[in-house]
Design a protein around this motif. Structure first.
Motif, PDB file in Angstrom:
ATOM      1  N   VAL A   1       0.812  -1.564   0.080  1.00 40.99           N
ATOM      2  CA  VAL A   1      -0.435   0.662  -0.491  1.00 40.99           C
ATOM      3  C   VAL A   1       1.050   1.420   0.219  1.00 40.99           C
ATOM      4  O   VAL A   1       1.660   0.964   0.393  1.00 40.99           O
ATOM      5  CB  VAL A   1      -0.946   0.076   1.080  1.00 40.99           C
ATOM      6  CG1 VAL A   1      -2.275  -0.936   1.055  1.00 40.99           C
ATOM      7  CG2 VAL A   1       0.046   0.259   2.249  1.00 40.99           C
TER       8      VAL A   1
ATOM      9  N   PHE B   1      -4.351   3.118   5.106  1.00 34.52           N
ATOM     10  CA  PHE B   1      -5.641   1.897   4.919  1.00 34.52           C
ATOM     11  C   PHE B   1      -5.650   1.800   6.259  1.00 34.52           C
ATOM     12  O   PHE B   1      -6.914   0.843   6.367  1.00 34.52           O
ATOM     13  CB  PHE B   1      -3.478   1.352   4.428  1.00 34.52           C
ATOM     14  CG  PHE B   1      -4.775  -0.362   4.584  1.00 34.52           C
ATOM     15  CD1 PHE B   1      -5.214  -0.756   3.367  1.00 34.52           C
ATOM     16  CD2 PHE B   1      -3.374  -1.565   5.461  1.00 34.52           C
ATOM     17  CE1 PHE B   1      -5.960  -2.096   3.615  1.00 34.52           C
ATOM     18  CE2 PHE B   1      -4.355  -2.794   5.754  1.00 34.52           C
ATOM     19  CZ  PHE B   1      -5.363  -3.351   4.050  1.00 34.52           C
TER      20      PHE B   1
ATOM     21  N   ASP C   1       4.839   2.308   4.522  1.00 35.58           N
ATOM     22  CA  ASP C   1       4.366   1.067   3.982  1.00 35.58           C
ATOM     23  C   ASP C   1       4.628   0.111   4.781  1.00 35.58           C
ATOM     24  O   ASP C   1       3.370  -1.201   4.403  1.00 35.58           O
ATOM     25  CB  ASP C   1       4.316   0.586   3.341  1.00 35.58           C
ATOM     26  CG  ASP C   1       5.957  -0.075   2.506  1.00 35.58           C
ATOM     27  OD1 ASP C   1       6.991   0.506   4.108  1.00 35.58           O
ATOM     28  OD2 ASP C   1       6.545   0.013   1.822  1.00 35.58           O
TER      29      ASP C   1
ATOM     30  N   LEU D   1      -6.853  -6.247   1.582  1.00 36.56           N
ATOM     31  CA  LEU D   1      -5.848  -5.675   1.030  1.00 36.56           C
ATOM     32  C   LEU D   1      -5.585  -6.013  -0.476  1.00 36.56           C
ATOM     33  O   LEU D   1      -5.618  -5.700  -1.729  1.00 36.56           O
ATOM     34  CB  LEU D   1      -4.272  -6.928   1.543  1.00 36.56           C
ATOM     35  CG  LEU D   1      -3.954  -6.463   2.172  1.00 36.56           C
ATOM     36  CD1 LEU D   1      -2.866  -7.064   2.945  1.00 36.56           C
ATOM     37  CD2 LEU D   1      -3.244  -4.871   1.627  1.00 36.56           C
TER      38      LEU D   1
ATOM     39  N   TYR E   1      -8.811  -3.146  -1.965  1.00 33.88           N
ATOM     40  CA  TYR E   1      -7.853  -1.869  -1.100  1.00 33.88           C
ATOM     41  C   TYR E   1      -7.779  -0.508  -2.238  1.00 33.88           C
ATOM     42  O   TYR E   1      -6.425  -0.835  -2.978  1.00 33.88           O
ATOM     43  CB  TYR E   1      -6.584  -1.607  -0.131  1.00 33.88           C
ATOM     44  CG  TYR E   1      -6.071   0.037  -0.013  1.00 33.88           C
ATOM     45  CD1 TYR E   1      -6.961   0.693   0.970  1.00 33.88           C
ATOM     46  CD2 TYR E   1      -4.746  -0.253   0.062  1.00 33.88           C
ATOM     47  CE1 TYR E   1      -6.983   1.584   1.082  1.00 33.88           C
ATOM     48  CE2 TYR E   1      -4.874   1.425   0.593  1.00 33.88           C
ATOM     49  CZ  TYR E   1      -5.752   1.842   1.064  1.00 33.88           C
ATOM     50  OH  TYR E   1      -5.468   3.128   1.679  1.00 33.88           O
TER      51      TYR E   1
ATOM     52  N   ARG F   1      -4.097   0.119  -3.597  1.00 34.25           N
ATOM     53  CA  ARG F   1      -3.122  -0.831  -3.154  1.00 34.25           C
ATOM     54  C   ARG F   1      -2.218  -0.035  -4.448  1.00 34.25           C
ATOM     55  O   ARG F   1      -2.370   0.090  -5.442  1.00 34.25           O
ATOM     56  CB  ARG F   1      -3.603  -2.452  -3.387  1.00 34.25           C
ATOM     57  CG  ARG F   1      -3.052  -3.238  -3.251  1.00 34.25           C
ATOM     58  CD  ARG F   1      -3.061  -4.493  -3.820  1.00 34.25           C
ATOM     59  NE  ARG F   1      -2.727  -5.523  -4.230  1.00 34.25           N
ATOM     60  CZ  ARG F   1      -1.968  -7.036  -3.409  1.00 34.25           C
ATOM     61  NH1 ARG F   1      -2.664  -6.737  -2.211  1.00 34.25           N
ATOM     62  NH2 ARG F   1      -1.117  -7.685  -3.908  1.00 34.25           N
TER      63      ARG F   1
END
Ligand SMILES: Cc1ncc(COP(=O)(O)O)c(C=O)c1O
Length: 398
Positions: free
Chosen positions: A328, A334, A366, A390, A393, A396
């Motif tokens: 990410v 996130f 990250d 994930l 997202y 990403r």
């Protein structure tokens, strides 16, 4: 009214600052799996509550500023059982390991002086250092080599005429690193040769896996006058709410200074000291099943993380944390998105962004810290949710 620069320089804890988002998610009816905070779900041994219930006072008075003597004796016996030569007079009881760490910094450093801390480090070290204006100077470590310390030359190159101490947790939070006996010895040698203290935060001492043990700075008998040992019942006995820790040192000047700090805040809480004595009197066998439990959770967690596309995670050797590098742009964004915009079958996960566990700007952006403090089933469910999150997202990285 003016707010002092030193208070303004305090950071919001990255472990707790996302709590309002989690509370909102809970209000919406989402179950939040807390992987953000080192709050174990292990039952606090009954002996704590039993001892507190048995206590009976007409007046719940102040205790001595250096702590309730029977607890200090029990802690000294605990140290002796594990081969560390501490005695009752070397131990002072504090309000959690947190207070002990703050005192250690006050005792070792004047404003503007420096402590060398391997990074990533327990993020609250920044909170402790900021108000006392000690400067944290990082010794950067990297996931690629298991967060091992760099060599002596690199570490010595960071020492200036303002450096007063090393401060480190072993086993470590947030990377779960267990330093080798050679690494511990190396720091002890540097401390001796360069006249530094070692603030040895060993609150996770019992939680080492794969048959490893953590070498204690308390076993380095040639430098004991430099060691300020920090301990706590919080993690060791899953008694975080007791707020009982200790500062231990063979150095009489350190203990004199600590006692004055203790007198200034009067004392640690009496009932919690009574309960904590019962904890330190537990049979050392108490730790084996707890350790096995954490080791099993660690294995579940690491296997699940390593199975996620684009996630990098080294297997940690101790404590109950791991650092995961995520695919990410920004781990904090996130972590917020998980709480505000995502759920799977009514659940989501809360993670701690790692950026503020580093002192060096730009590092850990990250990365997240994952605490494996949930039971097996919840941990598995949390990993299922994280994997699904994930995959969808929007931020990403491909
Ligand atoms: C490495 C480390 N040291 C100290 C503490 C503070 O513990 P206490 O609850 O005893 O204040 C923590 C808590 O998470 C920790 O992880």
């Amino acid at each position: 009214m003016k707010i002092s620069v030193r208070s303004q320089s305090m950071q919001a804890s990255p472990i707790r600052k996302l709590v309002p988002f989690a509370n909102e998610a809970k209000k919406r009816g989402t179950k939040v799996y807390h992987l953000n905070i080192g709050q174990p779900d292990i039952e606090t041994p009954r002996v704590f509550m039993d001892a507190v219930k048995e206590a009976d006072f007409d007046v719940l008075a102040y205790a001595d500023s250096n702590g309730w003597e029977p607890l200090r004796e029990s802690i000294a016996r605990y140290y002796q059982r594990i081969g560390l030569p501490y005695e009752t007079g070397d131990v002072i009881i504090t309000n959690g390991g947190s207070e002990a760490l703050q005192w250690a910094l006050i005792i070792a450093c004047d404003p503007g002086e420096e402590v060398l801390v391997p990074e990533p480090f327990y993020t609250n070290y920044r909170g402790f250092a900021a108000p006392y204006l000690a400067e944290i100077k990082p010794i950067t470590t990297y996931p690629e080599n298991g967060f091992a310390l760099p060599g002596r030359e690199v570490i010595e190159s960071l020492i200036t005429d303002k450096t007063r101490a090393f401060m480190l947790s072993n086993p470590g939070n947030p990377a779960g690193v267990v330093y080798s006996a050679q690494e511990v010895r190396m720091l002890a040698d540097i401390a001796r040769d360069r006249n530094l203290y070692i603030i040895a935060d060993e609150v996770y001492r019992e939680f080492c896996y794969d048959g490893k043990t953590a070498t204690s700075f308390g076993s380095m008998t040639d430098i004991l006058d430099r060691v300020i040992m920090i301990d706590s019942v919080s993690k060791r006995f899953s008694a975080c709410g007791a707020r009982i820790g200790s500062l231990t040192s063979k150095n009489r000047d350190v203990m004199t200074a600590a006692l004055k700090l203790g007198q200034a805040r009067l004392c640690a809480p009496t009932l919690e000291m009574i309960g904590s004595k019962a904890l330190y009197d537990l049979d050392p066998d108490y730790f084996a099943p707890i350790r096995a439990n954490y080791e099993e959770r660690r294995n579940i967690l690491i296997e699940a993380l390593q199975d996620m596309d684009g996630v990098l995670c080294e297997k940690p050797g101790g404590a109950f944390y791991a650092i995961a590098k995520l695919p990410v742009d920004n781990a904090e964004d996130f972590a917020i998105w998980l709480l505000t915009d995502f759920e799977l079958d009514g659940g989501t996960v809360m993670l701690a962004p790692v950026e503020n566990f580093y002192q060096t700007p730009g590092m850990g952006v990250d990365e997240v810290r994952v605490a494996y403090v949930l039971n097996k089933e919840d941990l598995q469910e949390a990993m299922r949710i994280l994997k699904a999150a994930l995959a969808v997202y929007p931020g990403r990285k491909v």
